[in-house]
Design a protein around this motif. Structure first.
Motif, PDB file in Angstrom:
ATOM      1  N   THR A  58       0.917  -1.205   0.452  1.00 41.45           N
ATOM      2  CA  THR A  58       0.212   0.214   0.115  1.00 41.45           C
ATOM      3  C   THR A  58       0.780   0.860  -0.192  1.00 41.45           C
ATOM      4  N   PRO A  59       0.381   2.467  -0.511  1.00 43.02           N
ATOM      5  CA  PRO A  59       0.868   3.873  -0.207  1.00 43.02           C
ATOM      6  C   PRO A  59       1.565   4.178   0.832  1.00 43.02           C
ATOM      7  N   PRO A  60       2.688   4.706   0.900  1.00 40.16           N
ATOM      8  CA  PRO A  60       3.668   5.022   2.339  1.00 40.16           C
ATOM      9  C   PRO A  60       3.010   6.030   3.543  1.00 40.16           C
ATOM     10  N   GLU A  61       2.109   6.522   3.393  1.00 41.99           N
ATOM     11  CA  GLU A  61       0.770   6.996   4.317  1.00 41.99           C
ATOM     12  C   GLU A  61       0.848   6.124   4.814  1.00 41.99           C
ATOM     13  N   CYS A  62       0.295   4.721   4.541  1.00 44.36           N
ATOM     14  CA  CYS A  62      -0.529   3.518   5.152  1.00 44.36           C
ATOM     15  C   CYS A  62       0.951   2.913   6.024  1.00 44.36           C
ATOM     16  N   THR A  63       0.989   2.992   7.339  1.00 43.75           N
ATOM     17  CA  THR A  63       1.736   2.746   8.281  1.00 43.75           C
ATOM     18  C   THR A  63       1.388   1.149   8.790  1.00 43.75           C
ATOM     19  N   LEU A  64       2.807   0.468   9.201  1.00 39.97           N
ATOM     20  CA  LEU A  64       2.529  -0.665  10.130  1.00 39.97           C
ATOM     21  C   LEU A  64       1.613  -0.548  11.155  1.00 39.97           C
ATOM     22  N   SER A  65       2.276   1.092  11.667  1.00 40.03           N
ATOM     23  CA  SER A  65       1.270   1.334  13.056  1.00 40.03           C
ATOM     24  C   SER A  65       0.005   1.644  12.422  1.00 40.03           C
ATOM     25  N   MET A  66      -0.551   1.620  11.405  1.00 38.17           N
ATOM     26  CA  MET A  66      -2.294   1.726  11.727  1.00 38.17           C
ATOM     27  C   MET A  66      -3.290   0.316  11.206  1.00 38.17           C
ATOM     28  N   PHE A  67      -2.201  -0.725  10.564  1.00 38.36           N
ATOM     29  CA  PHE A  67      -2.572  -1.448   9.936  1.00 38.36           C
ATOM     30  C   PHE A  67      -3.053  -2.548  11.161  1.00 38.36           C
ATOM     31  N   LEU A  68      -1.547  -2.355  12.365  1.00 40.31           N
ATOM     32  CA  LEU A  68      -1.280  -3.579  13.786  1.00 40.31           C
ATOM     33  C   LEU A  68      -2.894  -2.757  14.248  1.00 40.31           C
ATOM     34  N   VAL A  69      -3.418  -1.720  14.069  1.00 42.24           N
ATOM     35  CA  VAL A  69      -4.694  -1.077  15.332  1.00 42.24           C
ATOM     36  C   VAL A  69      -5.654  -1.920  14.698  1.00 42.24           C
ATOM     37  N   ILE A  70      -5.671  -1.584  12.929  1.00 43.11           N
ATOM     38  CA  ILE A  70      -7.208  -1.445  12.402  1.00 43.11           C
ATOM     39  C   ILE A  70      -7.643  -3.074  12.282  1.00 43.11           C
ATOM     40  N   PHE A  71      -7.046  -4.079  12.221  1.00 45.45           N
ATOM     41  CA  PHE A  71      -6.859  -5.593  11.260  1.00 45.45           C
ATOM     42  C   PHE A  71      -7.346  -5.444  13.189  1.00 45.45           C
ATOM     43  N   ASN A  72      -6.205  -5.862  14.413  1.00 40.40           N
ATOM     44  CA  ASN A  72      -6.411  -6.004  15.888  1.00 40.40           C
ATOM     45  C   ASN A  72      -7.553  -5.768  16.122  1.00 40.40           C
ATOM     46  N   VAL A  73      -7.575  -4.955  16.408  1.00 39.28           N
ATOM     47  CA  VAL A  73      -8.384  -4.072  17.815  1.00 39.28           C
ATOM     48  C   VAL A  73      -9.963  -4.763  17.216  1.00 39.28           C
ATOM     49  N   PRO A  74     -10.602  -4.750  16.060  1.00 34.45           N
ATOM     50  CA  PRO A  74     -11.761  -5.157  15.820  1.00 34.45           C
ATOM     51  C   PRO A  74     -12.346  -6.213  15.972  1.00 34.45           C
ATOM     52  N   ILE A  75     -10.757  -7.181  16.356  1.00 32.11           N
ATOM     53  CA  ILE A  75     -11.223  -8.716  16.114  1.00 32.11           C
ATOM     54  C   ILE A  75     -11.394  -8.980  17.059  1.00 32.11           C
ATOM     55  N   PHE A  76     -10.678  -8.047  18.756  1.00 28.22           N
ATOM     56  CA  PHE A  76     -10.500  -8.343  20.137  1.00 28.22           C
ATOM     57  C   PHE A  76     -11.610  -7.735  20.554  1.00 28.22           C
ATOM     58  N   LEU A  77     -12.292  -6.996  20.046  1.00 22.78           N
ATOM     59  CA  LEU A  77     -13.945  -6.653  20.170  1.00 22.78           C
ATOM     60  C   LEU A  77     -14.743  -7.413  19.744  1.00 22.78           C
ATOM     61  N   PHE A  78     -14.632  -7.781  18.673  1.00 20.25           N
ATOM     62  CA  PHE A  78     -15.302  -9.268  17.811  1.00 20.25           C
ATOM     63  C   PHE A  78     -14.990  -9.764  19.057  1.00 20.25           C
ATOM     64  N   GLY A  79     -14.325 -10.606  19.727  1.00 17.43           N
ATOM     65  CA  GLY A  79     -14.181 -11.923  20.217  1.00 17.43           C
ATOM     66  C   GLY A  79     -14.411 -11.252  21.923  1.00 17.43           C
ATOM     67  N   LEU A  80     -15.399 -10.120  22.486  1.00 12.26           N
ATOM     68  CA  LEU A  80     -15.430  -9.675  23.653  1.00 12.26           C
ATOM     69  C   LEU A  80     -16.409 -10.840  23.970  1.00 12.26           C
ATOM     70  N   LYS A  81     -17.428 -11.010  23.874  1.00 12.85           N
ATOM     71  CA  LYS A  81     -18.372 -12.237  24.466  1.00 12.85           C
ATOM     72  C   LYS A  81     -17.897 -13.654  24.870  1.00 12.85           C
ATOM     73  N   LYS A  82     -17.163 -14.013  23.890  1.00  9.02           N
ATOM     74  CA  LYS A  82     -16.655 -15.180  24.858  1.00  9.02           C
ATOM     75  C   LYS A  82     -14.911 -15.098  25.270  1.00  9.02           C
ATOM     76  N   GLN A  83     -14.326 -14.166  24.799  1.00  8.65           N
ATOM     77  CA  GLN A  83     -13.057 -13.615  26.098  1.00  8.65           C
ATOM     78  C   GLN A  83     -13.316 -13.459  27.019  1.00  8.65           C
ATOM     79  N   GLY A  84     -13.921 -12.453  26.606  1.00  8.47           N
ATOM     80  CA  GLY A  84     -13.922 -11.665  28.147  1.00  8.47           C
ATOM     81  C   GLY A  84     -13.940 -10.039  28.329  1.00  8.47           C
ATOM     82  N   MET A  85     -14.707  -9.085  29.355  1.00  8.10           N
ATOM     83  CA  MET A  85     -13.488  -8.593  29.445  1.00  8.10           C
ATOM     84  C   MET A  85     -12.180  -8.073  29.562  1.00  8.10           C
TER      85      MET A  85
END
Length: 298
Positions: A58-85
């Motif tokens: 992807t273009p240089p503006e799309c940093t690794l830090s940005m993708f780490l948050v974009i991909f990981n955080v929704p997954i953890f929120l999606f698993g909130l019910k199963k994994q706990g708060m």
């Protein structure tokens, strides 16, 4: 159970000291990835590896830090019910730390567009080894203190059972597909193959950090002289076993099974003690990852 009660219960399970260790874990993980893997374009495993690949295409503006948050955080929120708060909060915190430190490190080291690790230069083997070890330490510490630093752990819990796979098999298949895609996209198999080495070293390091060097063993001793053996075990190991009555499947003879926890340094001594008393005893040993007694992990 009401949502309010679940929320209060989840908040009570969160401990401040864990955030301190998760801060260290996220930082170590970022050092391993940014100082050894990222500069030479090796790939981490799981969602972190996907983020690294996306950063490359992807273009240089799309940093690794940005993708780490974009991909990981929704997954953890999606698993909130199963994994706990508590697990979700810990995991998101670790990912955010990992992301922030990954964005800061290039300001202190010549990483961007250098094509070489600040410490291992262009040696792919050294980068794979040390990148795997450091990222494994970070991931292992995160697990040990209640969270996960990569969304692949949550995905495996959610989808592995439905696919008829173990958690480890799910992660392995995910990473295999990831590395194949990486090889096709970059039109080279050298980096994906070294990335497999990174994955293996990282997974072994995670096991070491989570379980420790002195892993416990569960010994199941099938015998007709349980009382004598448990007395000998108690005398030599200052710990008692649990006796379960059993019947031999072929002989129909009454037997007992002694359930006993030892470490691997004690295995040979256990064998000597058992076979001195009962030469016909049968001993089965299995790895034990956790021992929980009176509500605490030993």
């Amino acid at each position: 159970m009401s949502l309010k009660y679940k929320t209060l219960k989840g908040l009570k399970e969160i401990h401040f000291k864990n955030f301190v260790f998760l801060l260290i874990a996220g930082t170590i993980n970022a050092f391993g990835v940014m100082l050894f893997l990222y500069p030479v374009k090796l790939y981490d495993s799981g969602v972190s590896g996907v983020s690294m690949l996306m950063n490359q295409i992807t273009p240089p503006e799309c940093t690794l830090s940005m993708f780490l948050v974009i991909f990981n955080v929704p997954i953890f929120l999606f698993g909130l019910k199963k994994q706990g708060m508590a697990f979700t909060f810990y995991s998101i915190f670790a990912v955010v730390v990992y992301s922030i430190v990954s964005g800061i490190l290039p300001n202190f080291f010549e990483i961007e567009n250098s094509g070489a690790s600040p410490f291992a230069e262009n040696d792919l083997l050294l980068c794979a080894i040390f990148g795997g070890v450091l990222s494994g330490i970070g991931s292992g510490m995160t697990i040990r203190f209640g969270g996960a630093i990569d969304g692949i752990d949550v995905l495996s819990v959610i989808f592995a059972k439905g696919l008829g796979l173990s958690l480890g098999s799910f992660v392995m298949i995910f990473d295999t597909i990831l590395y194949v895609i990486c090889g096709i996209i970059i039109n080279s198999w050298i980096l994906p193959l070294y990335s497999i080495l990174t994955y293996y070293i990282g997974s072994q390091t995670v096991d070491f950090v989570v379980e420790g060097l002195d892993r416990s063993k569960c010994a199941m001793i099938v015998t007709t002289k349980a009382d004598e053996i448990t007395d000998a075990i108690s005398e030599h190991f200052q710990s008692s076993g649990t006796i379960v009555n059993a019947i031999g499947g072929y002989s129909k003879e009454e037997k007992q099974i002694i359930y006993f926890i030892i470490n691997h340094f004690q295995i040979n001594k256990l064998k000597v003690l058992v076979y001195e008393i009962d030469k016909n005893a049968f001993i089965s040993l299995q790895d034990v990852s956790d021992i929980i007694k009176k509500g605490s992990r030993q």
